[in-house]
Design an enzyme around this catalytic site. Structure first.
Site, PDB file in Angstrom:
ATOM      1  N   CYS A 176     -60.767 -13.274   2.202  1.00 30.94           N
ATOM      2  CA  CYS A 176     -61.997 -12.628   2.085  1.00 30.94           C
ATOM      3  C   CYS A 176     -62.463 -12.325   3.571  1.00 30.94           C
ATOM      4  O   CYS A 176     -62.466 -13.201   4.507  1.00 30.94           O
ATOM      5  CB  CYS A 176     -63.092 -12.969   1.768  1.00 30.94           C
ATOM      6  SG  CYS A 176     -64.285 -12.216   1.156  1.00 30.94           S
ATOM      7  N   ASP A 216     -58.581 -15.563  -1.736  1.00 27.71           N
ATOM      8  CA  ASP A 216     -58.507 -14.493  -2.232  1.00 27.71           C
ATOM      9  C   ASP A 216     -56.721 -14.228  -3.511  1.00 27.71           C
ATOM     10  O   ASP A 216     -55.770 -14.557  -2.461  1.00 27.71           O
ATOM     11  CB  ASP A 216     -58.897 -12.934  -2.723  1.00 27.71           C
ATOM     12  CG  ASP A 216     -60.537 -13.258  -2.136  1.00 27.71           C
ATOM     13  OD1 ASP A 216     -61.511 -14.037  -2.545  1.00 27.71           O
ATOM     14  OD2 ASP A 216     -60.226 -11.726  -1.448  1.00 27.71           O
ATOM     15  N   LEU A 247     -37.429   0.544  -4.691  1.00 29.24           N
ATOM     16  CA  LEU A 247     -37.982  -0.375  -4.286  1.00 29.24           C
ATOM     17  C   LEU A 247     -36.737  -1.544  -5.005  1.00 29.24           C
ATOM     18  O   LEU A 247     -37.166  -2.023  -5.206  1.00 29.24           O
ATOM     19  CB  LEU A 247     -39.218  -1.026  -4.483  1.00 29.24           C
ATOM     20  CG  LEU A 247     -40.441   0.155  -4.397  1.00 29.24           C
ATOM     21  CD1 LEU A 247     -42.077   0.152  -4.685  1.00 29.24           C
ATOM     22  CD2 LEU A 247     -40.613   0.178  -2.616  1.00 29.24           C
ATOM     23  N   GLU A 248     -36.364  -2.372  -3.365  1.00 30.10           N
ATOM     24  CA  GLU A 248     -36.036  -3.662  -3.450  1.00 30.10           C
ATOM     25  C   GLU A 248     -37.118  -4.313  -3.667  1.00 30.10           C
ATOM     26  O   GLU A 248     -37.721  -4.734  -2.334  1.00 30.10           O
ATOM     27  CB  GLU A 248     -35.191  -3.305  -2.017  1.00 30.10           C
ATOM     28  CG  GLU A 248     -34.208  -3.959  -1.748  1.00 30.10           C
ATOM     29  CD  GLU A 248     -33.827  -6.019  -1.800  1.00 30.10           C
ATOM     30  OE1 GLU A 248     -34.142  -6.895  -2.360  1.00 30.10           O
ATOM     31  OE2 GLU A 248     -35.597  -5.890  -0.961  1.00 30.10           O
ATOM     32  N   LEU A 249     -36.358  -5.744  -4.190  1.00 31.03           N
ATOM     33  CA  LEU A 249     -37.315  -7.007  -5.059  1.00 31.03           C
ATOM     34  C   LEU A 249     -37.984  -6.834  -3.751  1.00 31.03           C
ATOM     35  O   LEU A 249     -39.394  -7.919  -3.860  1.00 31.03           O
ATOM     36  CB  LEU A 249     -37.352  -7.406  -6.335  1.00 31.03           C
ATOM     37  CG  LEU A 249     -37.442  -6.146  -7.496  1.00 31.03           C
ATOM     38  CD1 LEU A 249     -36.761  -7.468  -8.725  1.00 31.03           C
ATOM     39  CD2 LEU A 249     -38.098  -5.788  -8.117  1.00 31.03           C
ATOM     40  N   HIS A 281     -60.306  -6.280  -1.021  1.00 32.45           N
ATOM     41  CA  HIS A 281     -59.449  -5.964  -2.774  1.00 32.45           C
ATOM     42  C   HIS A 281     -59.762  -4.709  -2.281  1.00 32.45           C
ATOM     43  O   HIS A 281     -58.223  -3.941  -2.786  1.00 32.45           O
ATOM     44  CB  HIS A 281     -60.949  -6.498  -3.686  1.00 32.45           C
ATOM     45  CG  HIS A 281     -61.201  -8.001  -3.571  1.00 32.45           C
ATOM     46  ND1 HIS A 281     -61.893  -8.137  -4.511  1.00 32.45           N
ATOM     47  CD2 HIS A 281     -60.433  -8.895  -2.770  1.00 32.45           C
ATOM     48  CE1 HIS A 281     -62.044  -9.422  -4.045  1.00 32.45           C
ATOM     49  NE2 HIS A 281     -61.515 -10.571  -3.672  1.00 32.45           N
ATOM     50  N   GLU A 282     -60.392  -3.878  -1.789  1.00 27.23           N
ATOM     51  CA  GLU A 282     -60.107  -2.096  -2.434  1.00 27.23           C
ATOM     52  C   GLU A 282     -58.816  -2.277  -1.342  1.00 27.23           C
ATOM     53  O   GLU A 282     -58.130  -1.164  -1.535  1.00 27.23           O
ATOM     54  CB  GLU A 282     -61.398  -2.067  -2.004  1.00 27.23           C
ATOM     55  CG  GLU A 282     -62.702  -1.600  -3.461  1.00 27.23           C
ATOM     56  CD  GLU A 282     -63.390  -3.232  -2.886  1.00 27.23           C
ATOM     57  OE1 GLU A 282     -63.873  -3.950  -4.285  1.00 27.23           O
ATOM     58  OE2 GLU A 282     -63.121  -4.278  -1.603  1.00 27.23           O
TER      59      GLU A 282
END
Length: 135
Positions: A48, A55, A70-72, A89-90
Site C-alpha cells: 500500500c 496488499d 504471452l509466455e507464462l 490498486h488502480e
C-alpha cells in the site's frame, strides 16, 4: 560460509530473475482464429503506498491474442516484480494492462485485480483494451 551469510552477501537467484524480468511473447499458433486465453495469478502482492502494509490480490487476465501470445513464466516473474513496490490498486491494474498490451498487442484484453479485503473493504479493479469479438 552458511546459507544465511551467503544470502546476505549477494542477491538470491529468485530476486535476480525477478529484477531482470521482462514480458516475453511467442507467435500465435492460430492468428486467423478468434479465441480467448484466461490466466489467473493467485499470489500477487504489492505494498500500500499510504501505509506500507502488504496488499494481496488475484490477478485475472482474459484476452484475445493478435499475432503474439504471452509466455507464462515471464508473466509470473513480471507480476512478482511488484512484491516490494508501493503502488495503488488502480495504478497496478492499469500499469499491468498497459505493459501486457505493449508486449503482446492483443485484439482485446481485460485485466482484473481482485484484492483481499482490508478494513472491511473489498476492491476489484477491472481494466480493458480493445474491442471483444465473439469466439
Amino acid at each position: 560460509m552458511t546459507i544465511s551469510e551467503k544470502s546476505n552477501e549477494s542477491e538470491l537467484y529468485g530476486e535476480r530473475f525477478i529484477s531482470d524480468a521482462e514480458i516475453v511473447c511467442f507467435p500465435n499458433p492460430s492468428p486467423n482464429r478468434t479465441y480467448e486465453i484466461s490466466i489467473e495469478l493467485p499470489e500477487f502482492t504489492c505494498q500500500c503506498p499510504f501505509s506500507g502494509y502488504p496488499d494481496f490480490a488475484i490477478i485475472r487476465l482474459l484476452y484475445q491474442p493478435g499475432e503474439k501470445v504471452l509466455e507464462l513464466k515471464s508473466m509470473k516473474l513480471y507480476v512478482n516484480s511488484f512484491r516490494n513496490r508501493k503502488i495503488s490498486h488502480e495504478e497496478v491494474a492499469n500499469k499491468m494492462l498497459d505493459d501486457f498490451v505493449a508486449a503482446a498487442n492483443p485484439s482485446w484484453m481485460q485485466l482484473e485485480a481482485d484484492f483481499n479485503p482490508r478494513g472491511n473493504v473489498h476492491t476489484v479493479v477491472r481494466v480493458s483494451h480493445g474491442l471483444k469479438n465473439n469466439c
